[in-house]
Design a protein around this motif. Structure first.
Motif, mmCIF file in Angstrom:
data_model
loop_
_atom_site.group_PDB
_atom_site.id
_atom_site.type_symbol
_atom_site.label_atom_id
_atom_site.label_comp_id
_atom_site.label_asym_id
_atom_site.label_seq_id
_atom_site.Cartn_x
_atom_site.Cartn_y
_atom_site.Cartn_z
ATOM 1 N N UNK A 169 0.836 -1.207 0.000
ATOM 2 C CA UNK A 169 0.000 0.000 0.000
ATOM 3 C C UNK A 169 0.868 1.253 0.000
ATOM 4 N N UNK A 170 1.902 1.240 0.791
ATOM 5 C CA UNK A 170 2.810 2.395 0.821
ATOM 6 C C UNK A 170 3.522 2.565 -0.520
ATOM 7 N N UNK A 171 3.926 1.447 -1.045
ATOM 8 C CA UNK A 171 4.595 1.518 -2.353
ATOM 9 C C UNK A 171 3.662 2.116 -3.406
ATOM 10 N N UNK A 172 2.422 1.675 -3.360
ATOM 11 C CA UNK A 172 1.451 2.201 -4.312
ATOM 12 C C UNK A 172 1.271 3.713 -4.171
ATOM 13 N N UNK A 173 1.272 4.154 -2.933
ATOM 14 C CA UNK A 173 1.115 5.587 -2.693
ATOM 15 C C UNK A 173 2.324 6.383 -3.187
ATOM 16 N N UNK A 174 3.481 5.757 -3.082
ATOM 17 C CA UNK A 174 4.716 6.479 -3.400
ATOM 18 C C UNK A 174 5.100 6.386 -4.886
ATOM 19 N N UNK A 175 4.621 5.387 -5.524
ATOM 20 C CA UNK A 175 5.069 5.096 -6.888
ATOM 21 C C UNK A 175 4.993 6.292 -7.847
ATOM 22 N N UNK A 176 3.910 7.071 -7.867
ATOM 23 C CA UNK A 176 3.867 8.192 -8.822
ATOM 24 C C UNK A 176 5.000 9.184 -8.644
ATOM 25 N N UNK A 177 5.469 9.340 -7.468
ATOM 26 C CA UNK A 177 6.513 10.336 -7.222
ATOM 27 C C UNK A 177 7.886 9.856 -7.679
ATOM 28 N N UNK A 178 8.071 8.592 -7.829
ATOM 29 C CA UNK A 178 9.390 8.053 -8.180
ATOM 30 C C UNK A 178 9.274 7.168 -9.423
ATOM 31 N N UNK A 179 8.344 7.528 -10.293
ATOM 32 C CA UNK A 179 8.056 6.649 -11.426
ATOM 33 C C UNK A 179 9.277 6.451 -12.320
ATOM 34 N N UNK A 180 9.980 7.555 -12.666
ATOM 35 C CA UNK A 180 11.134 7.418 -13.562
ATOM 36 C C UNK A 180 12.226 6.566 -12.928
ATOM 37 N N UNK A 181 12.490 6.850 -11.710
ATOM 38 C CA UNK A 181 13.519 6.093 -10.996
ATOM 39 C C UNK A 181 13.141 4.613 -10.930
ATOM 40 N N UNK A 182 11.884 4.397 -10.559
ATOM 41 C CA UNK A 182 11.423 3.005 -10.454
ATOM 42 C C UNK A 182 11.438 2.340 -11.814
ATOM 43 N N UNK A 183 11.079 3.143 -12.855
ATOM 44 C CA UNK A 183 11.080 2.575 -14.199
ATOM 45 C C UNK A 183 12.473 2.120 -14.608
ATOM 46 N N UNK A 184 13.485 2.946 -14.289
ATOM 47 C CA UNK A 184 14.862 2.554 -14.615
ATOM 48 C C UNK A 184 15.270 1.300 -13.851
ATOM 49 N N UNK A 185 14.950 1.312 -12.610
ATOM 50 C CA UNK A 185 15.337 0.140 -11.795
ATOM 51 C C UNK A 185 14.627 -1.114 -12.290
ATOM 52 N N UNK A 186 13.365 -0.921 -12.605
ATOM 53 C CA UNK A 186 12.590 -2.070 -13.077
ATOM 54 C C UNK A 186 13.132 -2.605 -14.390
ATOM 55 N N UNK A 187 13.458 -1.650 -15.284
ATOM 56 C CA UNK A 187 14.033 -2.069 -16.565
ATOM 57 C C UNK A 187 15.371 -2.756 -16.348
ATOM 58 N N UNK A 188 16.162 -2.220 -15.447
ATOM 59 C CA UNK A 188 17.465 -2.826 -15.159
ATOM 60 C C UNK A 188 17.291 -4.256 -14.654
ATOM 61 N N UNK A 189 16.327 -4.427 -13.792
ATOM 62 C CA UNK A 189 16.096 -5.785 -13.264
ATOM 63 C C UNK A 189 15.664 -6.738 -14.376
ATOM 64 N N UNK A 190 14.803 -6.223 -15.257
ATOM 65 C CA UNK A 190 14.346 -7.095 -16.339
ATOM 66 C C UNK A 190 15.505 -7.470 -17.252
ATOM 67 N N UNK A 191 16.354 -6.481 -17.555
ATOM 68 C CA UNK A 191 17.534 -6.798 -18.385
ATOM 69 C C UNK A 191 18.452 -7.769 -17.660
ATOM 70 N N UNK A 192 18.561 -7.568 -16.403
ATOM 71 C CA UNK A 192 19.444 -8.441 -15.619
ATOM 72 C C UNK A 192 18.909 -9.870 -15.657
#
Lengths: 686, 128
Positions: A608-631
């Motif tokens: 729930x907290x993550x969901x609340x915070x996600x919009x504020x860190x979308x780009x950062x999370x997107x990079x991390x998420x993409x990095x994990x997928x590539x990894x």
């Protein structure tokens, strides 16, 4: 058990101090376990403390020693003996012994006892005024009064024994007088027989000489010049001179020479019979003399035996009476004791003292005096309200002076009061044996109100010690159960129950254990369901109940512990994220939530907290998420690119830093492998 | 060439002789890198690096940091493209065989190959 001994000690008599302690044969003291061990852990210390034992503290032991010092006791309840002045009276079995004392306490005063005591006083009076002309009459009156005294129950037949012994002594004395007459007659007979024998012998000798002279004379007629010799046949001894010729066989002192012829009675055969008669008479005299001596010794020994028996039976008054009679009947040379020397010697401090009837008399008087002074102490204690002391003094005095007037005349109402106290203490002792400490405490309180010298504090401290030890054993059992050591837990409960079977905490403990079993089964079900659903949050929310219920569960216990530790860390991350958000550091908050997510991916609160915070860190999370997928797709170079991009957004990102390190290492591993294998990289390098 | 120094249309005529001169100097100067490939498409690479696999590009960039080095293999560098927006960083691999002395904040022109997995492999470099 120790408590029982304390109470038993109160029942038992306090010691009569022996004057010669060295001579006291010490009875077996009660066994006293002791010891104490140092504690280690809580459970160990509890068990060690119990292992010492023990229940008994030094204080309690001191109380027992003080109240029940068998080394110095005059009264030994173990074998029912009374020790007085170093000598042990055997009083029979303890049960009968105590029954006698209880019977004494419950007995009313006897009216006859006054009469009986008056008779005894009269006897003493008569015997003490024995001098003068009326001595014989007084003694005879005293002897007659003994038969009257023997009719009373309090006498117990002791007076009759004394009277019979006196009569026996008198009878023996009369027999000796008769024997003396007989001896005189026999002596007279012996002298006469001796005279007859002498006379007969002289006569025979004279007749023989005459016959010889006649023969010589007749021969001299034929042979002139021969003179017959003169033979003295006369009896020149005093016995012969005294005569003593038998009346039945009178013999002529001087027979005419002419009448001697064949009419003489002094023949050898009759002489032989006379000699035999004399021998028989002398034998009778000897036998009579021996019999007289034996009878005298026998009478003395019998009387002395009676004296010693009376003394050892604690019939001290009768011992004095018998001693007075003895002194009257027997001469001064017969006053030394021949029997019971060993028994009487044990009462005396020195073995060098001469043992006489006076010695026995002295000891009897001292026992009477001791009894009188002890009874004064009883009355004084009673008057001061020190009933326990009065009971103790009365008990020891009873066992010494049971047959003496001061004990017998003790007032009935006082005896009843002491009997009640005695029974209460006895009941308390029995309750203590049963370890019903609550009942003991109540009874001790009642006794304390009644007797102000009752050592209720000592008894109560012993009670408390036992109760504390029981509770301590129970605590140890609880600790052992908490540690999963059910064997020791069972042992602890058993020990607690043995120390104080009615300990209410034991009941509570067992009920709690039963509840715990129920709770344990319910908690196990809840825990299993939650773990199956991955709902660790619920486990964490009910951690307190589950921790208690599953503490002894060897399988679920460790898992519960692990879950609680995991959720505790999640809680820390959540708190950290909240704080970082408050500082407007959304990327760092996200990273904290990401760490929490890795611990509990399905935790509702974290997500729930993550969901609340996600919009504020979308780009950062997107990079991390993409990095994990590539990894994950084995594209470390692309992953590294994304991690670098994420780090560009949040330079302090630990996720990005770790990803960069991880991807870089992996990339170089691959390139190194290609280089070694001569792959594209190597070719490019070349 | 277009991407390296896009001349303004107005001054193209004046600069042509200078460009010719520069090209001559570049051909004559030893060790001087020449832009032989297309400029590296940073946004496209960040978006989908796998789409660029096998391509060769030229990238002018500043060395940001050395991420990893393994002896005998090479080093991984993060570089900041000079043409890209601030903050963008790209990982490039420089093999030891190039024997380059690289330091942070130096600017280089890198001849790159996008290899498998999106690895930017430096084939040649020239300090700017």
């Amino acid at each position: 058990m120790r408590l029982a001994l304390v109470l038993l000690a109160l029942l038992a008599a306090a010691p009569l101090r022996a004057q010669d302690q060295a001579a006291v044969a010490a009875p077996a003291a009660p066994a006293v376990p002791s010891a104490s061990q140092g504690p280690k852990s809580a459970a160990e210390s509890a068990f060690n403390a119990l292992g010492t034992a023990n229940l008994e503290s030094d204080t309690l032991l001191k109380i027992i020693d003080k109240a029940f010092d068998t080394d110095s006791d005059a009264f030994n309840p173990e074998d029912g003996t009374l020790n007085w002045k170093g000598h042990t009276y055997s009083l029979g079995q303890m049960r009968a012994f105590r029954a006698r004392f209880e019977r004494y306490l419950s007995q009313p005063e006897s009216i006859d006892h006054d009469v009986y005591r008056a008779i005894l006083n009269e006897i003493f009076s008569l015997l003490s005024t024995r001098g003068g002309e009326a001595a014989g009459d007084n003694t005879r009156k005293a002897w007659q009064l003994l038969y009257r005294a023997s009719e009373y129950e309090a006498d117990g037949g002791a007076s009759l024994a004394v009277a019979n012994q006196v009569f026996n002594a008198w009878r023996i004395r009369d027999e000796r007088d008769a024997l003396a007459v007989t001896q005189g007659e026999l002596d007279r007979l012996r002298r006469r027989q001796q005279a007859d024998l002498s006379f007969s012998g002289d006569t025979m000798a004279r007749e023989g000489t005459t016959a010889a002279a006649d023969a010589v004379s007749s021969g001299a007629a034929t042979l002139p010049g021969v003179v017959a010799p003169e033979i003295n046949v006369g009896n020149t001894g005093p016995g012969a001179a005294a005569g003593g010729r038998s009346d039945s066989a009178p013999a002529p002192r001087s027979a005419p020479a002419g009448a001697s012829g064949g009419s003489s009675t002094q023949g050898p055969v009759s002489q032989l019979f006379r000699a035999r008669d004399l021998s028989e008479t002398e034998a009778k005299i000897k036998a009579s003399e021996a019999g007289a001596a034996l009878t005298g010794v026998q009478a003395k020994l019998q009387f002395q035996t009676t004296l010693v028996n009376l003394f050892l039976q604690r019939r001290f008054q009768h011992c004095l009476v018998a001693a007075s009679f003895y002194r009257y009947i027997f001469k001064g040379t017969a006053q030394s004791l021949e029997v019971g020397r060993k028994e009487i010697q044990s009462f005396l401090p020195s073995t060098d003292l001469a043992l006489t009837v006076e010695t026995l008399e002295f000891l009897a008087r001292e026992a009477i005096n001791d009894t009188e002074s002890a009874m004064q102490a009883v009355r004084a204690n009673y008057a001061d309200g020190r009933l326990v002391g009065a009971l103790e003094r009365l008990q020891e005095t009873f066992f010494l002076g049971e047959y003496l007037p001061p004990v017998a005349q003790f007032e009935r109402e006082k005896k009843q009061t002491l009997l009640k106290l005695y029974q209460q203490v006895d009941t308390a002792r029995k309750l203590a044996d049963l370890k019903d400490y609550d009942a003991v405490e109540r009874l001790v309180g009642e006794i304390g109100v009644q007797a102000r010298d009752f050592r209720d504090s000592e008894v109560l401290s012993a009670l408390r010690a036992a109760q504390r030890m029981s509770t301590l054993a129970l605590y140890a059992a609880q600790q052992a159960a908490a540690a999963g050591d059910f064997l020791r837990a069972q042992e602890g409960v058993a020990r607690a129950a043995s120390l104080w079977p009615l300990n209410p905490a034991i009941k509570t403990y067992t009920e709690n254990m039963a509840d715990q079993v129920d709770l344990g089964s319910q908690a196990a079900q809840l825990f299993d369901d939650a773990m199956k659903r991955g709902d660790l949050r619920r486990v964490y929310d009910q951690r307190s109940e589950l921790a208690i219920a599953l503490l002894s569960d060897a399988v679920r216990g460790p898992r519960l512990k692990e879950t609680i530790e995991k959720l505790s860390r999640v809680e820390i991350f959540l708190a950290q994220a909240q704080e970082l958000l408050a500082q407007n550091n959304a990327f760092a908050a996200w990273e904290a939530l990401d760490a929490a997510t890795r611990l509990v991916p399905n935790d509702v609160q974290v997500n729930q907290r993550r969901g609340e915070l996600a919009p504020r860190v979308a780009s950062f999370v997107g990079r991390l998420d993409a990095a994990r997928r590539h990894e994950e797709a084995d594209r470390p170079a692309a992953a590294l690119t994304q991690y670098l991009a994420a780090q560009g957004l949040f330079p302090a990102s630990s996720l990005a830093r770790q990803g960069i390190e991880r991807a870089s290492a992996r990339l170089l591993d691959e390139l190194g492998a290609e280089s070694a294998a001569g792959g594209p990289g190597a070719a490019a390098a070349r | 060439m277009r991407s390296l120094s896009p001349p303004a249309a107005a001054s193209r005529r004046l600069l042509r002789p200078l460009a010719v001169l520069t090209a001559v100097l570049a051909l004559l100067g030893p060790g001087c890198a020449r832009q032989t490939h297309e400029p590296f498409p940073v946004p496209a690479y960040l978006e989908a690096p796998e789409n660029l696999q096998g391509n060769r590009y030229t990238l002018d960039a500043e060395i940001d940091a050395q991420l990893e080095w393994r002896e005998g293999v090479g080093r991984l560098l993060s570089v900041r493209p000079l043409s890209a927006e601030a903050g963008a960083r790209l990982p490039v691999f420089v093999a030891d065989s190039l024997s380059a002395n690289l330091m942070v904040a130096q600017r280089y022109r890198l001849e790159l190959t996008v290899r498998r997995g999106g690895l930017l492999h430096v084939n040649a470099l020239r300090k700017l």
